[in-house]
Design an enzyme around this catalytic site. Structure first.
Site, PDB file in Angstrom:
ATOM      1  N   TYR A   1       0.844  -1.158  -0.040  1.00 48.95           N
ATOM      2  CA  TYR A   1      -0.001  -0.071   0.029  1.00 48.95           C
ATOM      3  C   TYR A   1       0.818   1.346  -0.111  1.00 48.95           C
ATOM      4  O   TYR A   1       0.587   2.225  -0.791  1.00 48.95           O
ATOM      5  CB  TYR A   1      -0.816  -0.108   1.342  1.00 48.95           C
TER       6      TYR A   1
ATOM      7  N   LYS B   1       1.288   4.527  -2.665  1.00 50.82           N
ATOM      8  CA  LYS B   1       0.949   5.884  -2.069  1.00 50.82           C
ATOM      9  C   LYS B   1       2.339   6.603  -2.328  1.00 50.82           C
ATOM     10  O   LYS B   1       2.272   7.842  -2.644  1.00 50.82           O
ATOM     11  CB  LYS B   1       0.732   5.963  -0.615  1.00 50.82           C
TER      12      LYS B   1
HETATM   13  N1  NAP Z   1      -8.302   6.216   6.842  1.00 53.25           N
HETATM   14  C1  NAP Z   1      -7.049   6.271   6.914  1.00 53.25           C
HETATM   15  O1  NAP Z   1      -6.634   6.229   7.948  1.00 53.25           O
HETATM   16  C2  NAP Z   1      -6.277   7.069   5.660  1.00 53.25           C
HETATM   17  C3  NAP Z   1      -5.165   7.753   5.790  1.00 53.25           C
HETATM   18  C4  NAP Z   1      -4.377   8.185   5.038  1.00 53.25           C
HETATM   19  C5  NAP Z   1      -4.884   7.972   3.663  1.00 53.25           C
HETATM   20  N2  NAP Z   1      -6.199   7.613   3.351  1.00 53.25           N
HETATM   21  C6  NAP Z   1      -6.643   7.587   2.075  1.00 53.25           C
HETATM   22  O2  NAP Z   1      -7.749   8.222   1.961  1.00 53.25           O
HETATM   23  C7  NAP Z   1      -8.766   7.762   0.987  1.00 53.25           C
HETATM   24  C8  NAP Z   1     -10.003   7.292   1.292  1.00 53.25           C
HETATM   25  O3  NAP Z   1      -9.892   6.360   2.366  1.00 53.25           O
HETATM   26  P1  NAP Z   1     -10.859   6.106   3.404  1.00 53.25           P
HETATM   27  O4  NAP Z   1     -10.491   6.263   4.717  1.00 53.25           O
HETATM   28  O5  NAP Z   1     -12.125   7.149   3.305  1.00 53.25           O
HETATM   29  O6  NAP Z   1     -11.464   4.717   3.100  1.00 53.25           O
HETATM   30  P2  NAP Z   1     -12.914   3.996   3.144  1.00 53.25           P
HETATM   31  O7  NAP Z   1     -13.871   4.468   3.941  1.00 53.25           O
HETATM   32  O8  NAP Z   1     -12.539   2.468   3.151  1.00 53.25           O
HETATM   33  O9  NAP Z   1     -13.528   4.676   1.516  1.00 53.25           O
HETATM   34  C9  NAP Z   1     -12.811   4.265   0.467  1.00 53.25           C
HETATM   35  C10 NAP Z   1     -13.478   4.803  -0.925  1.00 53.25           C
HETATM   36  O10 NAP Z   1     -13.173   4.345  -1.896  1.00 53.25           O
HETATM   37  C11 NAP Z   1     -14.102   3.714  -2.752  1.00 53.25           C
HETATM   38  N3  NAP Z   1     -13.398   2.618  -3.642  1.00 53.25           N
HETATM   39  C12 NAP Z   1     -12.541   1.641  -3.178  1.00 53.25           C
HETATM   40  N4  NAP Z   1     -12.298   0.810  -4.388  1.00 53.25           N
HETATM   41  C13 NAP Z   1     -13.112   1.151  -5.375  1.00 53.25           C
HETATM   42  C14 NAP Z   1     -13.313   0.883  -6.633  1.00 53.25           C
HETATM   43  N5  NAP Z   1     -12.876  -0.284  -7.202  1.00 53.25           N
HETATM   44  N6  NAP Z   1     -14.067   1.629  -7.486  1.00 53.25           N
HETATM   45  C15 NAP Z   1     -14.604   2.684  -6.923  1.00 53.25           C
HETATM   46  N7  NAP Z   1     -14.521   3.272  -5.920  1.00 53.25           N
HETATM   47  C16 NAP Z   1     -13.730   2.469  -4.764  1.00 53.25           C
HETATM   48  C17 NAP Z   1     -14.717   3.044  -1.875  1.00 53.25           C
HETATM   49  O11 NAP Z   1     -16.190   2.755  -2.499  1.00 53.25           O
HETATM   50  P3  NAP Z   1     -17.062   1.625  -2.863  1.00 53.25           P
HETATM   51  O12 NAP Z   1     -16.422   0.445  -1.998  1.00 53.25           O
HETATM   52  O13 NAP Z   1     -18.212   1.899  -2.689  1.00 53.25           O
HETATM   53  O14 NAP Z   1     -16.790   1.308  -4.511  1.00 53.25           O
HETATM   54  C18 NAP Z   1     -15.218   4.060  -0.607  1.00 53.25           C
HETATM   55  O15 NAP Z   1     -15.857   5.196  -1.268  1.00 53.25           O
HETATM   56  C19 NAP Z   1      -7.722   6.589   0.314  1.00 53.25           C
HETATM   57  O16 NAP Z   1      -7.005   7.045  -0.851  1.00 53.25           O
HETATM   58  C20 NAP Z   1      -7.026   6.336   1.319  1.00 53.25           C
HETATM   59  O17 NAP Z   1      -5.704   5.618   0.887  1.00 53.25           O
HETATM   60  C21 NAP Z   1      -7.025   7.007   4.392  1.00 53.25           C
END
Ligand code: NAP
EC number: 1.1.1.270
Length: 259
Positions: free
Chosen positions: A161, A165
């Site tokens: 992962y 990133k």
């Molecule tokens: N949470 C953290 O601690 C954290 C920290 C640093 C960075 N981030 C980054 O922030 C971003 C959002 O993460 P989050 O925490 O909000 O995660 P999340 O709650 O798991 O949401 C992920 C989103 O991505 C969508 N997604 C995943 N696979 C997909 C696909 N094949 N097609 C279309 N949509 C897809 C999901 O929608 P569906 O499943 O409905 O398709 C969901 O809306 C990511 O890029 C993650 O790497 C998160």
């Protein structure tokens, strides 16, 4: 945010978590937001909430599996037909699978590459094309990166992962350079949070919900709304602003670059 009222934003991964919070905030600021993800029912529910709250903008749900290029291209073509094009793109969708480098499954690695790297690149290319054909010179592309895109932590489940990133870090800087070469004022930004309390860890540790819950109990996490505030800050910065700074207020770095 006044200049963005009525203009079109695309938010990928708008069904839950950070993407849903960002989509809501942009609608609150009067933008026309196309929110995409596979679980379109969740975006429809959010759109209804935004409407009944009387927000000035609108959320338009679009079902798209971002690991499939044809679906991404169809989405851009539908946006062109119905809303002319995209002025702001938030490349937010992303995932982590627990596949270490020495023992991980190729399928999990490929899924991360497809969504975290390929979809970001395809959406960026298509958004730039959309801006260029309409002579939009003040657009903005924001990549939701991660602290894992700037350092490799000693946790084998996130090593691959982290590599995706790091790619987002390189893609954003490369994009900034190409936008500069193209002499546009379209801006490229990446925002790199630490832990944000969403369903992300529950998908990473889908066989171990206790471990997922413990992730968010280990420190005081950011909330999805903190990320939405960071996006609003970045979008509302005046056109002359170019910064690469640590945002103390939110305790995560915002790498914001303009051409
Ligand atoms: N949470 C953290 O601690 C954290 C920290 C640093 C960075 N981030 C980054 O922030 C971003 C959002 O993460 P989050 O925490 O909000 O995660 P999340 O709650 O798991 O949401 C992920 C989103 O991505 C969508 N997604 C995943 N696979 C997909 C696909 N094949 N097609 C279309 N949509 C897809 C999901 O929608 P569906 O499943 O409905 O398709 C969901 O809306 C990511 O890029 C993650 O790497 C998160």
């Amino acid at each position: 945010m006044e200049r963005w009222k009525g203009r079109v934003a695309l938010v990928t991964g708008a069904s839950v978590g950070i993407g849903a919070a960002v989509a809501r905030a942009l609608v609150q600021h009067g933008m026309k937001v196309v929110g995409c993800a596979r679980s379109v029912d969740k975006i429809e529910k959010l759109a209804a909430e935004c409407q009944s709250a009387g927000y000035p903008g609108v959320l338009i749900p679009y079902k798209c599996d971002l690991s499939n290029e044809e679906e991404i291209l169809s989405m851009f073509s539908a946006i062109k037909t119905l809303h002319q094009g995209v002025d702001v793109c938030i490349n937010n969708a992303g995932l982590a699978r627990p596949e270490p480098l020495l023992s991980g499954k190729t399928e999990g690695w490929r899924m991360m590459i497809d969504v975290n790297v390929m979809a970001v690149s395809i959406c960026t290319r298509e958004v730039y094309r959309s801006m260029k054909e309409r002579n939009i010179d003040d657009g903005h592309i924001i990549n939701i990166n991660s602290m894992n895109g700037h350092s490799v932590v000693p946790q084998s489940v996130v090593h691959f992962y982290s590599a995706t990133k790091y790619a987002v870090t390189a893609l954003t800087e490369g994009l900034r350079q190409e936008l500069r070469e193209a002499k546009t004022h379209i801006r490229a930004t990446c925002i790199s949070p630490g832990l944000v309390e969403t369903g992300f860890a529950f998908k990473l540790h889908d066989n171990d919900p206790e471990r997922a819950a413990a992730t968010y109990e280990s420190i005081r996490c950011l909330k999805a709304e903190d990320m939405a505030n960071a996006v609003i800050y970045v979008l509302s910065a005046p056109p002359h602003v170019q910064c690469q700074k640590k945002c103390k207020e939110y305790s995560f770095p915002v790498y914001m670059n303009c051409a």
